[in-house]
Design a protein around this motif. Structure first.
Motif, PDB file in Angstrom:
ATOM      1  N   ASN A  15      23.624  75.421  -1.602  1.00 56.84           N
ATOM      2  CA  ASN A  15      24.899  75.077  -0.968  1.00 56.84           C
ATOM      3  C   ASN A  15      26.063  75.847  -1.576  1.00 56.84           C
ATOM      4  OD1 ASN A  15      23.879  73.326   0.941  1.00 56.84           O
ATOM      5  ND2 ASN A  15      24.152  71.515  -0.330  1.00 56.84           N
ATOM      6  N   LEU A  18      25.773  79.368  -0.304  1.00 61.90           N
ATOM      7  CA  LEU A  18      26.155  79.349   1.102  1.00 61.90           C
ATOM      8  C   LEU A  18      27.671  79.254   1.260  1.00 61.90           C
ATOM      9  CD1 LEU A  18      25.061  79.297   4.001  1.00 61.90           C
ATOM     10  CD2 LEU A  18      24.988  76.819   3.827  1.00 61.90           C
ATOM     11  N   ASP A  19      28.309  78.410   0.460  1.00 64.95           N
ATOM     12  CA  ASP A  19      29.768  78.302   0.521  1.00 64.95           C
ATOM     13  C   ASP A  19      30.447  79.611   0.126  1.00 64.95           C
ATOM     14  OD1 ASP A  19      29.609  75.693   1.389  1.00 64.95           O
ATOM     15  OD2 ASP A  19      30.014  74.802  -0.578  1.00 64.95           O
ATOM     16  N   LEU A  22      29.952  82.069   3.021  1.00 65.75           N
ATOM     17  CA  LEU A  22      30.820  81.683   4.138  1.00 65.75           C
ATOM     18  C   LEU A  22      32.289  81.971   3.821  1.00 65.75           C
ATOM     19  CD1 LEU A  22      29.184  78.366   5.361  1.00 65.75           C
ATOM     20  CD2 LEU A  22      29.248  80.567   6.539  1.00 65.75           C
ATOM     21  N   TYR A  76      32.309  73.558   9.308  1.00 66.05           N
ATOM     22  CA  TYR A  76      30.950  73.501   8.784  1.00 66.05           C
ATOM     23  C   TYR A  76      30.949  73.075   7.321  1.00 66.05           C
ATOM     24  CZ  TYR A  76      26.266  75.117   7.516  1.00 66.05           C
ATOM     25  OH  TYR A  76      24.988  75.190   7.052  1.00 66.05           O
ATOM     26  N   ILE A  77      31.850  73.631   6.542  1.00 67.24           N
ATOM     27  CA  ILE A  77      31.924  73.276   5.121  1.00 67.24           C
ATOM     28  C   ILE A  77      32.461  71.849   4.956  1.00 67.24           C
ATOM     29  CG2 ILE A  77      33.086  73.819   2.944  1.00 67.24           C
ATOM     30  CD1 ILE A  77      32.870  76.793   3.785  1.00 67.24           C
ATOM     31  N   HIS A  81      27.981  70.941   5.557  1.00 69.52           N
ATOM     32  CA  HIS A  81      27.004  71.887   6.094  1.00 69.52           C
ATOM     33  C   HIS A  81      26.335  71.347   7.350  1.00 69.52           C
ATOM     34  CE1 HIS A  81      27.250  73.120   1.765  1.00 69.52           C
ATOM     35  NE2 HIS A  81      27.759  74.139   2.426  1.00 69.52           N
ATOM     36  N   HIS A  82      27.186  70.856   8.239  1.00 72.15           N
ATOM     37  CA  HIS A  82      26.726  70.303   9.519  1.00 72.15           C
ATOM     38  C   HIS A  82      27.835  70.508  10.542  1.00 72.15           C
ATOM     39  CE1 HIS A  82      25.253  67.385  12.416  1.00 72.15           C
ATOM     40  NE2 HIS A  82      26.423  66.809  12.376  1.00 72.15           N
TER      41      HIS A  82
END
Length: 147
Positions: A15, A18-19, A22, A76-77, A81-82
């Motif tokens: 995560n 991913l952050d 992003l 999304y963040i 994450h959804h």
């Protein structure tokens, strides 16, 4: 239990990575947005011919698409994450509306795009009627007392 802990630690690292990725994507999109604004500014200074007006409209549509991508990354963040289904449907509706603004003269395509907007609005209506709020992205934080 150790496997669950390892999975939790791995999930945290994934995560975070991913952050970061992003965030870099958002910065890249911001750079392109600034470039689009500069392009729009240069076209506004030119005499407004139908061709220049068409180019300005395309540049504005491209700018709003970039803006929408940034908003989707932020959402999304924020949502852990959804991305909620409702949000995606609203994005589709606005994208189709932008397409309707750009298209001129093709009645069949305009009718098909209008029907697709109607279908998406009906889907939103059905989601609201269903009473199931899981589509909105809100997760229940209640812990079962039985566990």
């Amino acid at each position: 239990m150790k496997e669950d802990q390892r999975f939790g630690i791995m999930k945290k690292y994934v995560n975070v990575v991913l952050d970061i990725v992003l965030g870099m994507l958002a910065i890249l999109i911001l750079i392109f947005m600034i470039r689009q604004l500069i392009d729009i500014g240069t076209f506004i200074n030119k005499p407004m011919t139908p061709k220049n007006l068409s180019v300005v409209m395309q540049e504005v549509v491209a700018f709003f698409m970039l803006f929408e991508f940034i908003m989707m990354v932020i959402r999304y963040i924020q949502e852990g994450h959804h991305i909620p289904i409702r949000y995606l449907i609203l994005i589709c509706i606005t994208a189709i509306l932008r397409q309707l603004m750009v298209i001129h003269g093709d009645a069949v395509q305009t009718l098909l795009l209008s029907i697709s907007i109607l279908a998406l609005v009906i889907v939103l209506f059905v989601l609201n009627l269903s009473g199931n709020k899981s589509y909105s992205g809100f997760k229940s934080n209640k812990i079962d007392e039985k566990d």
